[in-house]
Design a protein around this motif. Structure first.
Motif, PDB file in Angstrom:
ATOM      1  N   TYR A   1      -4.459  -5.249  -4.824  1.00  7.43           N
ATOM      2  CA  TYR A   1      -3.472  -5.737  -3.850  1.00  7.43           C
ATOM      3  C   TYR A   1      -3.489  -7.255  -3.718  1.00  7.43           C
ATOM      4  O   TYR A   1      -2.447  -7.866  -3.428  1.00  7.43           O
ATOM      5  CB  TYR A   1      -3.691  -5.037  -2.502  1.00  7.43           C
ATOM      6  N   SER A   2      -4.631  -7.871  -3.932  1.00  9.24           N
ATOM      7  CA  SER A   2      -4.664  -9.338  -3.912  1.00  9.24           C
ATOM      8  C   SER A   2      -3.852  -9.894  -5.071  1.00  9.24           C
ATOM      9  O   SER A   2      -3.185 -10.929  -4.947  1.00  9.24           O
ATOM     10  CB  SER A   2      -6.108  -9.841  -3.962  1.00  9.24           C
ATOM     11  N   GLU A   3      -3.863  -9.180  -6.199  1.00  6.90           N
ATOM     12  CA  GLU A   3      -3.067  -9.606  -7.350  1.00  6.90           C
ATOM     13  C   GLU A   3      -1.579  -9.401  -7.094  1.00  6.90           C
ATOM     14  O   GLU A   3      -0.751 -10.260  -7.424  1.00  6.90           O
ATOM     15  CB  GLU A   3      -3.507  -8.845  -8.599  1.00  6.90           C
ATOM     16  N   VAL A   4      -1.221  -8.266  -6.483  1.00  2.00           N
ATOM     17  CA  VAL A   4       0.185  -7.997  -6.171  1.00  2.00           C
ATOM     18  C   VAL A   4       0.738  -9.054  -5.214  1.00  2.00           C
ATOM     19  O   VAL A   4       1.870  -9.540  -5.371  1.00  2.00           O
ATOM     20  CB  VAL A   4       0.345  -6.592  -5.551  1.00  2.00           C
ATOM     21  N   LEU A   5      -0.071  -9.441  -4.223  1.00  2.00           N
ATOM     22  CA  LEU A   5       0.383 -10.368  -3.180  1.00  2.00           C
ATOM     23  C   LEU A   5       0.068 -11.820  -3.515  1.00  2.00           C
ATOM     24  O   LEU A   5       0.406 -12.720  -2.726  1.00  2.00           O
ATOM     25  CB  LEU A   5      -0.266  -9.986  -1.849  1.00  2.00           C
ATOM     26  N   ASN A   6      -0.603 -12.037  -4.634  1.00  2.87           N
ATOM     27  CA  ASN A   6      -0.942 -13.396  -5.068  1.00  2.87           C
ATOM     28  C   ASN A   6      -1.729 -14.159  -4.004  1.00  2.87           C
ATOM     29  O   ASN A   6      -1.372 -15.264  -3.600  1.00  2.87           O
ATOM     30  CB  ASN A   6       0.333 -14.169  -5.444  1.00  2.87           C
TER      31      ASN A   6
ATOM     32  N   ILE B   1       0.844  -1.201   0.000  1.00  2.00           N
ATOM     33  CA  ILE B   1       0.000   0.000   0.000  1.00  2.00           C
ATOM     34  C   ILE B   1       0.876   1.245   0.000  1.00  2.00           C
ATOM     35  O   ILE B   1       0.629   2.198  -0.758  1.00  2.00           O
ATOM     36  CB  ILE B   1      -0.962   0.002   1.201  1.00  2.00           C
ATOM     37  N   GLU B   2       1.910   1.249   0.823  1.00  2.00           N
ATOM     38  CA  GLU B   2       2.806   2.401   0.882  1.00  2.00           C
ATOM     39  C   GLU B   2       3.465   2.665  -0.466  1.00  2.00           C
ATOM     40  O   GLU B   2       3.688   3.810  -0.860  1.00  2.00           O
ATOM     41  CB  GLU B   2       3.880   2.174   1.957  1.00  2.00           C
ATOM     42  N   ALA B   3       3.781   1.599  -1.194  1.00  2.00           N
ATOM     43  CA  ALA B   3       4.475   1.748  -2.474  1.00  2.00           C
ATOM     44  C   ALA B   3       3.531   2.074  -3.631  1.00  2.00           C
ATOM     45  O   ALA B   3       3.958   2.673  -4.627  1.00  2.00           O
ATOM     46  CB  ALA B   3       5.251   0.470  -2.786  1.00  2.00           C
ATOM     47  N   ASN B   4       2.249   1.697  -3.506  1.00  2.00           N
ATOM     48  CA  ASN B   4       1.365   1.737  -4.677  1.00  2.00           C
ATOM     49  C   ASN B   4       0.065   2.521  -4.514  1.00  2.00           C
ATOM     50  O   ASN B   4      -0.756   2.528  -5.438  1.00  2.00           O
ATOM     51  CB  ASN B   4       1.001   0.300  -5.079  1.00  2.00           C
TER      52      ASN B   4
END
Length: 290
Positions: free
Chosen positions: A203-208, A190-193
């Motif tokens: 975020y579910s896609e980023v974290l798989n 979240i901080e980065a994006n």
């Protein structure tokens, strides 16, 4: 402290600049309210239900509660409460401007990943500083503002040290659960994006990880939805830009990934309770550019 209010008013606009007062019941806090200034509440005795935004907690004596401008809250007594409140407006002391000296933003205020309150093992130091503030308001003339700002800085540093020593603060908010590693990864993501990714699916896609599982973990640990967590981080940055710079609302919206200024304004008002323009007008702006 004596059982009375010590208040300073900004002579240029008639708004509250700085105020200290003690309380012996919940009459000041028993309904949801939003203020355009910072509030630090020392709950010294009693037990109460604290509501901040949609989150509710039962807290007892010896707590510090930190409320950011326009953050909705209430404090309803369960067992008779008493304590002291310190209010100050950003025009009196700019926390953003002094962030390199006293890191209050993201820790005491606008801390979306942790509780807005923590334990107060010993109030003597804080009460002594407040007594000096009260004396300065009552008797100070030459250099009063500079003197009060100095006391406020010492006060903020003192409560930062208290918070840093409070190992129970995260357990209060998370029901005692240790933080799963995936949530730390979420915080970092979240901080980065947050300027480009605005939905739980992002975020579910980023974290798989599935959105359902991630949302449940967030709700269990942070006591809020993932959508709310993301929105709060975006709003924190929006507030910072509105306060520190003279960028237009359209420019702030674009910076945060919104191409539609009016959609962003509606989003901001839903989260904060006032429009970006009203927030800027009542909290202040362009402090770093003056």
């Amino acid at each position: 402290m004596k059982n009375k209010a010590s208040t300073l008013i900004n002579e240029t606009n008639g708004e509250l600049a700085f105020k200290l007062f003690s309380f012996s019941d919940d009459s000041n806090f028993d309904h949801i309210q939003r203020h355009n200034y910072y509030s630090i509440i020392l709950l010294l005795k009693g037990e109460a239900q604290l509501q901040i935004e949609l989150e509710k907690y039962t807290i007892s004596n010896k707590k510090v509660i930190c409320i950011s401008p326009y953050q909705p809250y209430s404090l309803k007594s369960i067992k008779l409460i008493s304590g002291i409140v310190l209010n100050f407006h950003s025009d009196f002391f700019c926390t953003y401007k002094h962030q390199n000296e006293i890191e209050t933003e993201g820790i005491l205020f606008h801390n979306i990943f942790g509780p807005s309150f923590f334990n107060l093992p010993n109030e003597e130091t804080l009460l002594n500083i407040m007594t000096q503030m009260e004396l300065e308001i009552t008797h100070g003339k030459i250099g009063q503002h500079e003197s009060l700002v100095s006391y406020l800085k010492i006060f903020l540093i003192s409560i930062l040290r208290i918070k840093n020593l409070d190992t129970d603060s995260e357990k209060i908010a998370s029901k005692g659960n240790s933080k799963p590693q995936i949530l730390q990864s979420l915080i970092n993501s979240i901080e980065a994006n947050y300027k480009t990714k605005h939905t739980p699916k992002d975020y579910s896609e980023v974290l798989n990880i599935s959105s359902t599982v991630l949302s449940k973990l967030v709700k269990d640990y942070f006591n809020k939805t993932l959508t709310k967590l993301i929105a709060q981080r975006i709003v924190v940055e929006a507030k910072r830009e509105l306060y520190l710079t003279s960028k237009s609302v359209k420019e702030v919206a674009f910076l945060l990934g919104y191409t539609d200024e009016y959609y962003f304004s509606r989003f901001f008002k839903k989260q904060v309770g006032v429009s970006p323009n009203i927030y800027r007008k009542t909290v202040g702006f362009a402090k770093a550019e003056r």
